[in-house]
Design a protein around this motif. Structure first.
Motif, PDB file in Angstrom:
ATOM      1  N   LEU A 118     -48.771  20.388 -30.097  1.00 43.70           N
ATOM      2  CA  LEU A 118     -50.268  20.145 -29.393  1.00 43.70           C
ATOM      3  C   LEU A 118     -50.176  19.682 -28.223  1.00 43.70           C
ATOM      4  O   LEU A 118     -50.453  19.993 -27.084  1.00 43.70           O
ATOM      5  N   ALA A 119     -48.359  19.268 -27.751  1.00 46.49           N
ATOM      6  CA  ALA A 119     -49.014  18.307 -26.152  1.00 46.49           C
ATOM      7  C   ALA A 119     -48.783  19.594 -25.294  1.00 46.49           C
ATOM      8  O   ALA A 119     -49.537  19.449 -23.788  1.00 46.49           O
ATOM      9  N   SER A 120     -47.952  21.056 -25.933  1.00 47.38           N
ATOM     10  CA  SER A 120     -48.551  21.352 -24.913  1.00 47.38           C
ATOM     11  C   SER A 120     -48.811  22.885 -24.738  1.00 47.38           C
ATOM     12  O   SER A 120     -49.148  24.015 -24.430  1.00 47.38           O
ATOM     13  N   GLU A 121     -49.929  22.809 -25.977  1.00 44.70           N
ATOM     14  CA  GLU A 121     -51.462  23.803 -26.097  1.00 44.70           C
ATOM     15  C   GLU A 121     -51.496  24.473 -24.257  1.00 44.70           C
ATOM     16  O   GLU A 121     -51.996  25.099 -24.111  1.00 44.70           O
ATOM     17  N   PRO A 122     -52.423  23.080 -24.196  1.00 39.14           N
ATOM     18  CA  PRO A 122     -52.579  22.902 -22.515  1.00 39.14           C
ATOM     19  C   PRO A 122     -52.057  23.729 -21.114  1.00 39.14           C
ATOM     20  O   PRO A 122     -52.296  24.821 -20.954  1.00 39.14           O
ATOM     21  N   GLU A 123     -50.980  23.765 -21.119  1.00 44.77           N
ATOM     22  CA  GLU A 123     -50.161  23.742 -20.810  1.00 44.77           C
ATOM     23  C   GLU A 123     -49.725  25.825 -21.057  1.00 44.77           C
ATOM     24  O   GLU A 123     -49.933  26.640 -20.243  1.00 44.77           O
ATOM     25  N   GLY A 124     -49.287  25.926 -22.043  1.00 41.75           N
ATOM     26  CA  GLY A 124     -49.423  26.866 -22.369  1.00 41.75           C
ATOM     27  C   GLY A 124     -51.084  28.504 -22.395  1.00 41.75           C
ATOM     28  O   GLY A 124     -50.607  29.701 -22.246  1.00 41.75           O
ATOM     29  N   ARG A 125     -51.342  28.034 -22.713  1.00 39.56           N
ATOM     30  CA  ARG A 125     -52.897  28.375 -22.558  1.00 39.56           C
ATOM     31  C   ARG A 125     -53.732  28.815 -21.009  1.00 39.56           C
ATOM     32  O   ARG A 125     -54.039  30.032 -20.708  1.00 39.56           O
ATOM     33  N   ARG A 126     -52.994  27.684 -20.028  1.00 45.39           N
ATOM     34  CA  ARG A 126     -53.439  27.959 -17.828  1.00 45.39           C
ATOM     35  C   ARG A 126     -52.766  28.779 -17.978  1.00 45.39           C
ATOM     36  O   ARG A 126     -52.807  30.261 -17.639  1.00 45.39           O
ATOM     37  N   MET A 131     -51.415  34.537 -16.187  1.00 47.69           N
ATOM     38  CA  MET A 131     -51.096  35.290 -16.115  1.00 47.69           C
ATOM     39  C   MET A 131     -51.697  37.205 -16.493  1.00 47.69           C
ATOM     40  O   MET A 131     -51.820  37.891 -16.412  1.00 47.69           O
ATOM     41  N   PHE A 132     -52.653  36.909 -17.707  1.00 46.28           N
ATOM     42  CA  PHE A 132     -53.409  38.122 -17.533  1.00 46.28           C
ATOM     43  C   PHE A 132     -54.794  38.144 -16.781  1.00 46.28           C
ATOM     44  O   PHE A 132     -55.229  40.088 -16.309  1.00 46.28           O
ATOM     45  N   THR A 133     -55.344  37.716 -16.306  1.00 41.56           N
ATOM     46  CA  THR A 133     -56.299  37.364 -14.989  1.00 41.56           C
ATOM     47  C   THR A 133     -55.604  37.541 -13.937  1.00 41.56           C
ATOM     48  O   THR A 133     -56.594  37.875 -12.906  1.00 41.56           O
ATOM     49  N   GLY A 134     -54.658  37.335 -13.166  1.00 46.31           N
ATOM     50  CA  GLY A 134     -54.433  37.379 -11.893  1.00 46.31           C
ATOM     51  C   GLY A 134     -54.612  35.840 -11.395  1.00 46.31           C
ATOM     52  O   GLY A 134     -54.142  35.815 -10.413  1.00 46.31           O
ATOM     53  N   THR A 135     -55.110  34.806 -11.798  1.00 43.66           N
ATOM     54  CA  THR A 135     -55.136  33.474 -11.378  1.00 43.66           C
ATOM     55  C   THR A 135     -54.390  33.104 -11.275  1.00 43.66           C
ATOM     56  O   THR A 135     -53.934  32.392 -12.429  1.00 43.66           O
ATOM     57  N   PRO A 136     -53.851  31.926 -10.240  1.00 44.33           N
ATOM     58  CA  PRO A 136     -53.042  30.981  -9.697  1.00 44.33           C
ATOM     59  C   PRO A 136     -53.451  29.712 -10.986  1.00 44.33           C
ATOM     60  O   PRO A 136     -54.642  29.336 -11.284  1.00 44.33           O
ATOM     61  N   GLU A 137     -52.832  29.708 -11.173  1.00 44.03           N
ATOM     62  CA  GLU A 137     -52.940  28.359 -12.223  1.00 44.03           C
ATOM     63  C   GLU A 137     -53.306  26.994 -12.017  1.00 44.03           C
ATOM     64  O   GLU A 137     -54.212  26.744 -12.496  1.00 44.03           O
ATOM     65  N   ASP A 138     -53.579  26.658 -10.556  1.00 45.44           N
ATOM     66  CA  ASP A 138     -54.106  25.920 -10.172  1.00 45.44           C
ATOM     67  C   ASP A 138     -55.683  25.937 -10.002  1.00 45.44           C
ATOM     68  O   ASP A 138     -55.884  25.156  -8.863  1.00 45.44           O
ATOM     69  N   GLU A 139     -56.147  26.677 -10.045  1.00 46.40           N
ATOM     70  CA  GLU A 139     -57.183  27.190  -9.673  1.00 46.40           C
ATOM     71  C   GLU A 139     -58.805  27.372 -10.618  1.00 46.40           C
ATOM     72  O   GLU A 139     -59.121  27.768 -10.907  1.00 46.40           O
ATOM     73  N   LEU A 140     -57.507  27.640 -12.284  1.00 44.28           N
ATOM     74  CA  LEU A 140     -58.059  27.807 -13.342  1.00 44.28           C
ATOM     75  C   LEU A 140     -58.192  26.109 -14.268  1.00 44.28           C
ATOM     76  O   LEU A 140     -58.125  25.564 -13.584  1.00 44.28           O
ATOM     77  N   ASP A 141     -59.750  26.202 -14.422  1.00 42.11           N
ATOM     78  CA  ASP A 141     -60.847  24.950 -15.073  1.00 42.11           C
ATOM     79  C   ASP A 141     -60.094  24.980 -15.948  1.00 42.11           C
ATOM     80  O   ASP A 141     -59.740  26.134 -16.761  1.00 42.11           O
ATOM     81  N   GLU A 142     -60.870  23.662 -17.074  1.00 39.11           N
ATOM     82  CA  GLU A 142     -61.031  23.220 -17.992  1.00 39.11           C
ATOM     83  C   GLU A 142     -61.392  24.019 -18.617  1.00 39.11           C
ATOM     84  O   GLU A 142     -61.096  24.860 -19.728  1.00 39.11           O
ATOM     85  N   GLY A 149     -57.963  31.517 -22.090  1.00 37.95           N
ATOM     86  CA  GLY A 149     -56.562  30.500 -22.199  1.00 37.95           C
ATOM     87  C   GLY A 149     -56.564  30.428 -24.050  1.00 37.95           C
ATOM     88  O   GLY A 149     -55.406  31.155 -24.615  1.00 37.95           O
ATOM     89  N   GLY A 150     -57.762  30.354 -24.780  1.00 37.34           N
ATOM     90  CA  GLY A 150     -57.477  30.344 -25.814  1.00 37.34           C
ATOM     91  C   GLY A 150     -57.983  31.142 -26.441  1.00 37.34           C
ATOM     92  O   GLY A 150     -57.301  31.629 -27.659  1.00 37.34           O
ATOM     93  N   LEU A 151     -58.580  32.474 -25.887  1.00 34.73           N
ATOM     94  CA  LEU A 151     -58.236  33.624 -26.610  1.00 34.73           C
ATOM     95  C   LEU A 151     -57.208  34.705 -26.375  1.00 34.73           C
ATOM     96  O   LEU A 151     -56.681  35.249 -27.112  1.00 34.73           O
ATOM     97  N   TYR A 152     -56.482  34.406 -25.845  1.00 32.61           N
ATOM     98  CA  TYR A 152     -54.706  34.865 -25.098  1.00 32.61           C
ATOM     99  C   TYR A 152     -54.293  34.116 -26.319  1.00 32.61           C
ATOM    100  O   TYR A 152     -53.411  35.832 -26.481  1.00 32.61           O
ATOM    101  N   GLN A 153     -54.196  33.097 -26.268  1.00 35.30           N
ATOM    102  CA  GLN A 153     -53.328  32.534 -27.506  1.00 35.30           C
ATOM    103  C   GLN A 153     -53.617  33.127 -28.636  1.00 35.30           C
ATOM    104  O   GLN A 153     -52.368  32.992 -29.515  1.00 35.30           O
ATOM    105  N   ALA A 154     -54.573  33.411 -29.044  1.00 33.65           N
ATOM    106  CA  ALA A 154     -55.408  33.632 -30.225  1.00 33.65           C
ATOM    107  C   ALA A 154     -54.274  35.124 -30.741  1.00 33.65           C
ATOM    108  O   ALA A 154     -53.950  35.023 -31.526  1.00 33.65           O
ATOM    109  N   LEU A 155     -54.036  35.612 -29.607  1.00 30.51           N
ATOM    110  CA  LEU A 155     -54.072  37.374 -29.332  1.00 30.51           C
ATOM    111  C   LEU A 155     -52.844  36.876 -29.738  1.00 30.51           C
ATOM    112  O   LEU A 155     -52.041  37.751 -30.688  1.00 30.51           O
TER     113      LEU A 155
END
Length: 209
Positions: A118-126, A131-142, A149-155
């Motif tokens: 569970l603790a690793s979930e946010p990092e995985g979603r980010r 990866m899919f959007t091409g946006t740097p991780e530090d530019e992604l907001d919550e 991130g939730g959609l791609y994780q579900a897929l």
């Protein structure tokens, strides 16, 4: 290597071969060449050792996974490229995927492992959103992490599950991309129809009549 490192390598091997529930302390000892007492001395318990072994497996897979992604962020070309990279390493990732599924299905039987996952979930979603959007991780907001991130994780979880129990029937990168294209076209078509008449395709047809 010392006993601590030997135990960790032995635990990773056992996780890959037997999973969490079926792995015993004796299995780890046999795989590592260490002794039972060293598990408690170095890690406190078998479950704590297996938790660390899972974390190591996840990091090893993540560090090794560097897909050659092509296409602009958010494009179908990029979508397919990422899936080709993921599915191209499915054999290497299978132990980690299987362990993740075992943790999820165990619910409260493996509390330490579940908390770690569970603790690793946010990092995985980010990471997936980036990866899919091409946006740097530090530019992604919550919101990006929770939605995209939730959609791609579900897929990923769905494809992973299908591949584990039915490798031949699991979708390919090409099939996933085709499905995404058709879903997008359907959503855009529905939106356009709704805009014409306010009540979807029927409203549009009535307006033309």
């Amino acid at each position: 290597m010392g006993h601590r490192e030997d135990l960790l390598e032995g635990a990773k091997k056992c996780l890959a071969e037997k999973g969490f529930v079926r792995t015993t302390a004796r299995d780890i000892v046999n795989a590592s060449g260490a002794n039972l007492a060293s598990i408690g001395y170095h890690y406190g318990s078998k479950d704590a050792l297996l938790t660390q072994a899972f974390v190591e497996l996840a990091h090893e897979w993540g560090d090794a996974f560097r897909p050659d992604v092509t296409g602009e962020g958010g494009s179908l070309e990029r979508f397919r490229s990422v899936w080709e990279g993921i599915l191209g390493r499915r054999e290497q990732a299978a132990p980690m995927w299987a362990a993740s599924m075992e943790i999820a299905l165990s619910r409260d039987a493996l509390p330490e492992l579940r908390e770690t996952l569970l603790a690793s979930e946010p990092e995985g979603r980010r990471g997936l959103a980036s990866m899919f959007t091409g946006t740097p991780e530090d530019e992604l907001d919550e919101r990006d992490v929770r939605t995209l991130g939730g959609l791609y994780q579900a897929l990923l979880t769905g494809v992973m599950t299908q591949w584990l129990y039915d490798p031949e029937g699991a979708p390919t990168a090409q099939e996933l991309t085709e499905a995404m294209r058709r879903v997008a076209e359907g959503l855009l078509g529905a939106k356009a129809g709704s805009g014409r008449g306010g009540t979807g395709a029927k409203g549009g047809a009535d307006g033309e009549g």
